[in-house]
Design an enzyme around this catalytic site. Structure first.
Site, short mmCIF file in Angstrom:
data_model
loop_
_atom_site.label_atom_id
_atom_site.label_comp_id
_atom_site.label_asym_id
_atom_site.label_seq_id
_atom_site.Cartn_x
_atom_site.Cartn_y
_atom_site.Cartn_z
N GLU A 182 0.83 -1.21 0.00
CA GLU A 182 0.00 0.00 0.00
C GLU A 182 0.86 1.26 0.00
O GLU A 182 0.57 2.23 0.71
CB GLU A 182 -0.94 0.00 1.21
CG GLU A 182 -1.92 -1.15 1.21
CD GLU A 182 -2.82 -1.18 2.43
OE1 GLU A 182 -4.03 -1.42 2.25
OE2 GLU A 182 -2.33 -0.99 3.54
N GLU A 266 -7.16 -7.11 -1.71
CA GLU A 266 -7.85 -7.01 -0.42
C GLU A 266 -9.33 -6.76 -0.69
O GLU A 266 -9.75 -5.64 -0.98
CB GLU A 266 -7.25 -5.91 0.46
CG GLU A 266 -5.83 -6.22 0.92
CD GLU A 266 -5.31 -5.26 1.98
OE1 GLU A 266 -6.07 -4.36 2.39
OE2 GLU A 266 -4.15 -5.43 2.39
#
Length: 621
Positions: A182, A266
């Protein structure tokens, strides 16, 4: 002769078995597809972290994923979980045996996706970074900073030594490795750093992973609108939380040569939870609908979390926002996931399983039997020891001003800051640099609390002549996400002020890390309402099973059972119970120790229940 024949037969059987066990498969990203043994494959993965599940239950939880219809498991690797002290590494004991976890997944027929960071986030203490990195004044985490990169290289090298032979290229189940994590979101938050510097850092981590021996396909993971900062040339970008398939394809095509494959790394079936905030729930029907959309459109996905588990001990992290300053995560990492914290199949689980049976061609096994649950109606607490009396057993560290946890060479737990006053003083006590929660005592009497969670940094105080001020400070978890991750020291990190005057000179600091179950047998029994207490007792069991400690009538603290730190409790909720894995209980005698920081009511017993309570904000602070 028969003996020789049997020996030779056994020898050839072993050779045959080993050859079969080491049979190499292939996995590649090619022509817009994931290819396993040269055949297109859609990845149906579930995130599950070995560190959040007792090792004894790994196989059960992996079987649960397989029975949900998944064909892969993804896991973060937490640097600080294995690098337990400077220069000390542990990849072998208990839950830390990552290689065994990966092998167990393979035995259960699951492929493995490895997410080594070195930054993880994951609502984990400091996002996975070791706390002592902050002790190096020249080190800047998550940046193109040589001392930090040098530390990352040591970690990545140590990790590779444990798992590189478990890659699919070497006959193992690991098919993909994530580079950083991320990073696009961090780039968007740290605009004070030039984009080129961010990219140099991201590339350096990628090169380290390759040089250490990771040679399977790599991927990055970000929100689709953040690929600009997080994508790495030549590496597959995957999306987090993207429900719109058109957006997913558009973003991936832009950064991956105009073609897939397309993966949501995710896919959130639930969400994280903070103390003093409502527990987040997501309807099963919504998750089933989105799952079917992915299945119908050939989108690979990783359910984050498929099974969350528990933030045992002091492993839970925290978020930050300007309103609350810090938002510590609760002990449970249930996440409203398809597989509950205790490993139960939920309505969400069955909805996904039914869909997978409809769409996938491979066989889906039966759901494993639920682990036995027991109830212990009453556990007698036979001793109570005053935590402030621990000062008699601890050699303090002196200082002209309060020292941080890091300066005291302590990562987690508690520090008792103590100072005697030779003149009376009264007025406003102010600790703007409190990290994170403090009980305040004058001559042993509780006079209030300071609380970073609720921005409570001051209170009125009266200290008599020759009086003692004690401040018991708790680290509630380092920030694991966002730009504030670089400001993560704990304890008292500023001057202690009274009436705007700094209180300096003759501070005594007593370290109470509680990294192991405290032994209090040499201290006298004492239980004064309002003072922090260590309660202890023992209980006998004829049978073992999972259970949940009911902490709804307690205040704030931690619990040890048979030496295992179950994590934090706090009556503000939403969590009111603590999960006790049955594999940590014993037939016969068991021990319990409870640190109660508030002790607003004295206790003589504690009980367990068969159902967790994770969504009650009925408590008060």
């Amino acid at each position: 002769m028969k003996l020789i024949y049997k020996t030779l037969l056994l020898f050839f059987i072993l050779i045959s078995f080993n050859a079969s066990a080491q049979k190499k498969h292939t996995f590649e990203i090619k022509n817009g597809s994931f290819l396993y043994d040269s055949k297109p494959i859609q990845i149906h993965s579930g995130e599950m972290h070995y560190a959040r599940i007792p090792k004894e239950y790994w196989r059960h939880r992996l079987k649960m994923l397989k029975a949900m219809g998944l064909n892969a498991v993804a896991t973060y690797v937490f640097w600080n979980y294995h690098n337990t002290a400077p220069g000390v590494w542990d990849f072998k004991t208990g839950n830390r045996n990552l290689a065994e976890y990966i092998k167990t997944a393979a035995e259960e027929g699951l492929l493995v996706i490895l997410r080594p960071g070195p930054y993880a986030c994951a609502e984990w203490e400091f996002g996975g970074y070791p706390w002592w990195l902050q002790k190096n004044p020249g080190l800047v985490i998550r940046s193109n900073n040589q001392p930090f990169l040098d530390s990352c290289k040591v970690y990545i090298t140590k990790l590779a030594e444990q798992v590189k032979n478990l890659q699919v290229s070497n006959g193992g189940p690991v098919i993909m490795v994530q580079a950083e994590n991320e990073f696009g979101s961090y780039v968007s938050q740290r605009k004070d750093i030039p984009l080129e510097e961010h990219r140099k850092y991201n590339k350096a981590i990628f090169e380290m992973l390759k040089n250490a021996g990771f040679n399977v396909p790599f991927f990055t993971s970000d929100g689709t609108w953040l690929f600009e900062g997080g994508a790495i040339p030549g590496v597959l970008p995957t999306a987090n939380g993207e429900n719109n398939i058109d957006n997913l394809k558009k973003a991936v095509d832009k950064y991956h040569g105009g073609m897939g494959p397309y993966m949501v790394a995710e896919f959130y079936p639930g969400w994280l939870d903070h103390w003093a905030e409502p527990f987040n729930r997501v309807p099963a029907a919504d998750i089933a609908k989105q799952t079917e959309k992915y299945l119908q459109n050939g989108i690979s996905f990783n359910v984050y979390m498929a099974h969350g588990g528990t933030n045992f001990g002091f492993t839970s992290g925290a978020n930050y926002n300007e309103e609350h300053d810090i938002q510590p995560d609760i002990t449970s990492y249930d996440y409203d996931a398809p597989v509950s914290e205790a490993g139960w199949a939920t309505e969400k689980y069955m909805a996904i399983r039914d869909l997978m049976k409809k769409y996938v061609k491979y066989p889906i096994p039966a759901v494993p039997e639920k682990i036995k649950v027991i109830e212990i109606p009453e556990i007698k607490l036979t001793r109570a020891v005053d935590v402030l009396d621990l000062k008699k057993t601890i050699t303090p560290v002196g200082g002209d001003k309060p020292l941080t946890f890091e300066e005291l060479n302590q990562g987690s737990g508690y520090v008792l800051y103590s100072r005697r006053f030779n003149q009376p003083v009264n007025g406003k006590l102010q600790i703007k640099g409190l990290r994170d929660y403090a009980g305040v005592y004058v001559n042993g009497k509780r006079v209030g609390e300071l609380n970073r969670v609720q921005n409570k940094y001051e209170l009125d105080i009266t200290i008599p002549f020759n009086g003692t001020l004690d401040i018991l400070v708790e680290n509630m978890g380092r920030i694991n996400y966002g730009e504030q991750i670089i400001h993560n020291t704990k304890g008292i990190i500023s001057d202690v002020m009274i009436n705007d005057f700094a209180i300096t000179g003759s501070w005594q600091m007593y370290k109470m890390p509680f990294d192991v179950q405290p032994q209090t047998g040499k201290l006298p029994e004492k239980n004064i309402e309002g003072r922090p207490v260590l309660y202890s007792g023992s209980f006998e069991l004829a049978e073992t099973g999972d259970t949940f400690l009911d902490m709804s009538s307690w205040g704030k603290g931690i619990v040890f059972v048979n030496g295992h730190n179950l994590g934090r409790f706090w009556n503000v909720g939403p969590q009111q119970t603590l999960y006790v894995p049955g594999c940590w209980l014993a037939k016969g005698k068991n021990e319990i120790v409870i640190l109660e920081q508030l002790n607003q009511t004295t206790h003589s017993t504690v009980r367990t229940v068969k159902q967790p309570v994770l969504d009650s904000l009925s408590g008060s602070n």
